[in-house]
Design a protein around this motif. Structure first.
Motif, PDB file in Angstrom:
ATOM      1  N   ARG A 127      -1.246  -0.788  -0.547  1.00  0.00           N
ATOM      2  CA  ARG A 127      -1.851   0.454  -1.020  1.00  0.00           C
ATOM      3  C   ARG A 127      -3.350   0.414  -0.760  1.00  0.00           C
ATOM      4  NH1 ARG A 127       2.004  -1.305  -4.214  1.00  0.00           N
ATOM      5  NH2 ARG A 127       3.599   0.093  -4.963  1.00  0.00           N
ATOM      6  N   PRO A 128      -3.976   1.583  -0.652  1.00  0.00           N
ATOM      7  CA  PRO A 128      -5.436   1.609  -0.499  1.00  0.00           C
ATOM      8  C   PRO A 128      -6.107   0.954  -1.706  1.00  0.00           C
ATOM      9  CG  PRO A 128      -4.502   3.776  -0.052  1.00  0.00           C
ATOM     10  CD  PRO A 128      -3.383   2.907  -0.573  1.00  0.00           C
ATOM     11  N   GLU A 148      -6.046   2.066  -5.641  1.00  0.00           N
ATOM     12  CA  GLU A 148      -4.927   2.958  -5.959  1.00  0.00           C
ATOM     13  C   GLU A 148      -4.117   2.440  -7.153  1.00  0.00           C
ATOM     14  OE1 GLU A 148      -0.770   4.114  -3.931  1.00  0.00           O
ATOM     15  OE2 GLU A 148      -2.516   4.586  -2.702  1.00  0.00           O
ATOM     16  N   ALA A 202      -6.054   2.955 -10.350  1.00  0.00           N
ATOM     17  CA  ALA A 202      -6.008   4.371 -10.739  1.00  0.00           C
ATOM     18  C   ALA A 202      -4.654   4.722 -11.351  1.00  0.00           C
ATOM     19  CB  ALA A 202      -6.303   5.254  -9.526  1.00  0.00           C
ATOM     20  N   SER A 203      -3.585   4.180 -10.801  1.00  0.00           N
ATOM     21  CA  SER A 203      -2.244   4.446 -11.331  1.00  0.00           C
ATOM     22  C   SER A 203      -2.071   3.837 -12.714  1.00  0.00           C
ATOM     23  CB  SER A 203      -1.173   3.891 -10.382  1.00  0.00           C
ATOM     24  OG  SER A 203      -1.229   4.544  -9.141  1.00  0.00           O
TER      25      SER A 203
END
Length: 142
Positions: free
Chosen positions: A10-11, A14, A17-18
Motif C-alpha cells: 500500500r502507499p 495508507e 489512515a485506515s
C-alpha cells in the motif's frame, strides 16, 4: 533479493489512515488491536496480521496521533484528535520543519497556492482572530 510483495504494498501512510478511520468510526469507544483488525477486515477486506495492526497503533501513539489505556495485557486505543485537528497538527508540524527565518516565506507560498474559495475562507477566519491571538467569536482562535 527484491521483495516479491513490494508491488502489492500500500502507499505510505495508507494503513495509518485506515487505522485512524476505524478509531474515529468507533465514536469514542477505545479499540484493541484485535478490534481494529476486525474493523479493517470488515471495511476494506484487508487481510492484516494483528501484529501489523499493533505496530501501526504503536507508531501512531509515538507520533501523538492516538492515546492508549491498559486493556488486559495490552492496550486499547483512542484517536487523540478529530480529523480536522489531526490535519491542522500535521500542517503545523510541516511549518515547524521550515528553515529558521523562512516561516513567513512558507506561509506566504501556502496562501498563494490556495484556491480562491480557500483563500477567502482563511481570510475570514483570520479576520475573526484578534492580533494578540487570544481568540474571537467562533473562528480559528476558538
Amino acid at each position: 533479493m527484491p521483495d516479491a510483495s513490494a508491488s502489492a504494498r500500500r502507499p505510505s501512510g495508507e494503513l495509518e489512515a485506515s487505522v485512524l478511520a476505524a478509531l474515529w468510526a468507533a465514536n469514542g469507544r477505545a479499540l484493541t488491536p484485535a478490534d481494529v483488525q476486525r474493523e479493517l477486515v470488515a471495511a476494506l477486506g484487508a487481510d492484516l496480521a494483528r501484529t501489523t495492526v499493533t505496530t501501526i497503533l504503536a507508531r501512531l501513539h509515538d507520533k501523538g496521533s492516538v492515546s492508549r489505556t491498559r486493556a488486559g495485557r495490552g492496550y486499547a486505543y483512542l484517536p487523540a484528535q478529530d480529523p480536522p485537528g489531526l490535519a491542522a497538527r500535521r500542517m503545523r508540524t510541516e511549518l515547524d520543519k521550515s528553515a529558521e527565518g523562512l516561516r513567513g516565506t512558507v506561509l506566504a507560498r501556502f496562501v498563494s497556492e490556495l484556491d480562491p474559495d480557500d483563500e477567502r475562507l482563511l481570510r475570514a477566519l483570520l479576520a475573526d482572530v484578534p492580533p494578540d491571538g487570544t481568540g474571537g467569536g467562533g473562528g480559528a482562535g476558538s
